[in-house]
Design a protein around this motif. Structure first.
Motif, PDB file in Angstrom:
ATOM      1  N   THR A 107       0.846  -1.192   0.000  1.00 55.77           N
ATOM      2  CA  THR A 107       0.000   0.000   0.000  1.00 55.77           C
ATOM      3  C   THR A 107       0.879   1.238   0.000  1.00 55.77           C
ATOM      4  O   THR A 107       1.802   1.357   0.808  1.00 55.77           O
ATOM      5  CB  THR A 107      -0.917   0.032   1.245  1.00 55.77           C
ATOM      6  N   ASN A 108       0.574   2.149  -0.926  1.00 57.38           N
ATOM      7  CA  ASN A 108       1.235   3.453  -0.949  1.00 57.38           C
ATOM      8  C   ASN A 108       0.422   4.357  -0.025  1.00 57.38           C
ATOM      9  O   ASN A 108      -0.702   4.732  -0.347  1.00 57.38           O
ATOM     10  CB  ASN A 108       1.261   4.009  -2.372  1.00 57.38           C
ATOM     11  N   THR A 109       0.972   4.688   1.131  1.00 57.83           N
ATOM     12  CA  THR A 109       0.248   5.482   2.125  1.00 57.83           C
ATOM     13  C   THR A 109       0.457   6.983   1.939  1.00 57.83           C
ATOM     14  O   THR A 109      -0.013   7.764   2.764  1.00 57.83           O
ATOM     15  CB  THR A 109       0.683   5.076   3.549  1.00 57.83           C
ATOM     16  N   THR A 110       1.117   7.382   0.855  1.00 57.61           N
ATOM     17  CA  THR A 110       1.382   8.802   0.629  1.00 57.61           C
ATOM     18  C   THR A 110       0.371   9.384  -0.361  1.00 57.61           C
ATOM     19  O   THR A 110      -0.447   8.667  -0.932  1.00 57.61           O
ATOM     20  CB  THR A 110       2.802   9.026   0.071  1.00 57.61           C
ATOM     21  N   ASP A 111       0.472  10.690  -0.583  1.00 61.47           N
ATOM     22  CA  ASP A 111      -0.378  11.358  -1.568  1.00 61.47           C
ATOM     23  C   ASP A 111       0.388  11.602  -2.869  1.00 61.47           C
ATOM     24  O   ASP A 111       0.014  12.441  -3.673  1.00 61.47           O
ATOM     25  CB  ASP A 111      -0.930  12.668  -1.002  1.00 61.47           C
ATOM     26  N   LYS A 112       1.480  10.845  -3.078  1.00 58.95           N
ATOM     27  CA  LYS A 112       2.294  10.978  -4.293  1.00 58.95           C
ATOM     28  C   LYS A 112       2.450   9.607  -4.937  1.00 58.95           C
ATOM     29  O   LYS A 112       2.364   8.580  -4.281  1.00 58.95           O
ATOM     30  CB  LYS A 112       3.680  11.524  -3.941  1.00 58.95           C
ATOM     31  N   VAL A 115       7.283   4.990  -7.248  1.00 63.78           N
ATOM     32  CA  VAL A 115       7.857   4.037  -8.194  1.00 63.78           C
ATOM     33  C   VAL A 115       9.047   3.396  -7.500  1.00 63.78           C
ATOM     34  O   VAL A 115       9.933   4.087  -7.001  1.00 63.78           O
ATOM     35  CB  VAL A 115       8.306   4.726  -9.502  1.00 63.78           C
ATOM     36  N   GLY A 116       9.030   2.064  -7.446  1.00 60.62           N
ATOM     37  CA  GLY A 116      10.120   1.375  -6.773  1.00 60.62           C
ATOM     38  C   GLY A 116      10.275  -0.036  -7.276  1.00 60.62           C
ATOM     39  O   GLY A 116       9.581  -0.473  -8.201  1.00 60.62           O
ATOM     40  N   GLY A 140      10.680  -6.326 -12.083  1.00 56.58           N
ATOM     41  CA  GLY A 140      10.683  -4.996 -12.683  1.00 56.58           C
ATOM     42  C   GLY A 140      10.192  -3.952 -11.711  1.00 56.58           C
ATOM     43  O   GLY A 140       9.744  -4.259 -10.606  1.00 56.58           O
ATOM     44  N   GLN A 141      10.286  -2.685 -12.115  1.00 55.83           N
ATOM     45  CA  GLN A 141       9.813  -1.592 -11.271  1.00 55.83           C
ATOM     46  C   GLN A 141       8.291  -1.600 -11.206  1.00 55.83           C
ATOM     47  O   GLN A 141       7.620  -2.000 -12.150  1.00 55.83           O
ATOM     48  CB  GLN A 141      10.304  -0.249 -11.808  1.00 55.83           C
ATOM     49  N   GLN A 142       7.784  -1.143 -10.087  1.00 51.87           N
ATOM     50  CA  GLN A 142       6.340  -1.066  -9.858  1.00 51.87           C
ATOM     51  C   GLN A 142       5.973   0.387  -9.572  1.00 51.87           C
ATOM     52  O   GLN A 142       6.697   1.093  -8.889  1.00 51.87           O
ATOM     53  CB  GLN A 142       5.944  -1.930  -8.653  1.00 51.87           C
ATOM     54  N   SER A 143       4.820   0.794 -10.087  1.00 55.98           N
ATOM     55  CA  SER A 143       4.326   2.151  -9.847  1.00 55.98           C
ATOM     56  C   SER A 143       3.006   2.063  -9.087  1.00 55.98           C
ATOM     57  O   SER A 143       2.123   1.289  -9.468  1.00 55.98           O
ATOM     58  CB  SER A 143       4.113   2.865 -11.192  1.00 55.98           C
ATOM     59  N   PHE A 144       2.901   2.842  -8.014  1.00 53.03           N
ATOM     60  CA  PHE A 144       1.704   2.847  -7.169  1.00 53.03           C
ATOM     61  C   PHE A 144       1.132   4.247  -7.108  1.00 53.03           C
ATOM     62  O   PHE A 144       1.838   5.201  -6.777  1.00 53.03           O
ATOM     63  CB  PHE A 144       2.041   2.376  -5.747  1.00 53.03           C
ATOM     64  N   TYR A 173      12.224  -9.694   0.981  1.00 51.18           N
ATOM     65  CA  TYR A 173      12.228  -8.615  -0.012  1.00 51.18           C
ATOM     66  C   TYR A 173      12.430  -7.283   0.697  1.00 51.18           C
ATOM     67  O   TYR A 173      11.860  -7.045   1.758  1.00 51.18           O
ATOM     68  CB  TYR A 173      10.882  -8.534  -0.745  1.00 51.18           C
ATOM     69  N   THR A 174      13.220  -6.430   0.068  1.00 51.33           N
ATOM     70  CA  THR A 174      13.336  -5.045   0.508  1.00 51.33           C
ATOM     71  C   THR A 174      12.875  -4.185  -0.655  1.00 51.33           C
ATOM     72  O   THR A 174      13.366  -4.337  -1.776  1.00 51.33           O
ATOM     73  CB  THR A 174      14.781  -4.694   0.908  1.00 51.33           C
ATOM     74  N   PHE A 175      11.895  -3.302  -0.392  1.00 45.57           N
ATOM     75  CA  PHE A 175      11.349  -2.446  -1.446  1.00 45.57           C
ATOM     76  C   PHE A 175      12.069  -1.110  -1.401  1.00 45.57           C
ATOM     77  O   PHE A 175      12.080  -0.431  -0.379  1.00 45.57           O
ATOM     78  CB  PHE A 175       9.845  -2.231  -1.239  1.00 45.57           C
ATOM     79  N   PHE A 176      12.706  -0.742  -2.514  1.00 43.55           N
ATOM     80  CA  PHE A 176      13.441   0.513  -2.631  1.00 43.55           C
ATOM     81  C   PHE A 176      12.742   1.444  -3.592  1.00 43.55           C
ATOM     82  O   PHE A 176      12.123   0.994  -4.560  1.00 43.55           O
ATOM     83  CB  PHE A 176      14.863   0.260  -3.173  1.00 43.55           C
ATOM     84  N   GLU A 177      12.871   2.724  -3.340  1.00 43.68           N
ATOM     85  CA  GLU A 177      12.362   3.715  -4.269  1.00 43.68           C
ATOM     86  C   GLU A 177      13.291   3.726  -5.482  1.00 43.68           C
ATOM     87  O   GLU A 177      14.510   3.660  -5.338  1.00 43.68           O
ATOM     88  CB  GLU A 177      12.309   5.098  -3.607  1.00 43.68           C
TER      89      GLU A 177
END
Length: 183
Positions: A107-112, A115-116, A140-144, A173-177
């Motif tokens: 879940t992307n908890t931000t208002d922006k 991509v990571g 691959g990269q994921q966009s939320f 897994y480590t999720f990086f921007e």
């Protein structure tokens, strides 16, 4: 008998050029490190990146029903990026050779827009060569979008050639921007 001002100036210019070339080399090396790291991981199977050639599961491989392996799932994200990231279960038991599935919820908890990319790691490291990810959000990269929640699957096989002494394998897994391109 001192050094002339012109000679000192030429020496300083040569030294400045040499230092500039050294700095330029290290900037280039810094940009080359990620692809070099990927190549080394692919060749050696280090840091959870599996060597697909060494790990490829034969089409004739049978499921080893005489034993099971506990696969644990961990998740991390960079501090401050505004993601919640977790597996649906902490662990499952699988028979070597069977195709297994696990979902992660992000879940992307931000208002922006975020991509990571997720970077996998398998422990113990020796087991990495026997753990094959068939489908993975880490490829691959994921966009939320802001506030978006997504369930992302991992499909994997533990190769039956994994030593019987290994009762537990951990997939982390480590999720990086993603690195943003400079404008």
């Amino acid at each position: 008998m001192g050094v002339s001002k012109a000679e000192r100036q030429r020496t300083n210019v040569r030294m400045g050029l040499k230092l500039g070339l050294v700095a330029l080399f290290f900037v280039g090396f810094g940009f080359a490190m990620v692809p070099l790291y990927d190549v080394i991981c692919e060749l050696t199977g280090l840091n959870g990146k599996t060597n697909a050639v060494a790990v490829a599961v034969d089409k004739n491989t049978q499921i080893d029903m005489t034993r099971s392996v506990k696969v644990e799932f961990l998740s991390h994200s960079m501090p401050g990026v505004g993601l919640t990231f977790k597996p649906e279960q902490f662990s499952i038991r699988v028979h070597p050779g069977e195709i297994s599935h696990m979902n992660y919820t992000i879940t992307n908890t931000t208002d922006k827009v975020f991509v990571g990319q997720a970077i996998p790691s398998i422990t113990p490291a020796v087991a990495a060569q026997y753990f094959e990810k068939l489908q993975c959000f880490c490829f691959g990269q994921q966009s939320f979008a802001p506030g978006e929640t997504r369930t992302m699957p991992v499909v994997f096989v533990v190769n039956p050639k994994l030593d019987r002494d290994f009762g537990t394998v951990t997939l982390s897994y480590t999720f990086f921007e993603a690195i943003k391109a400079k404008s």
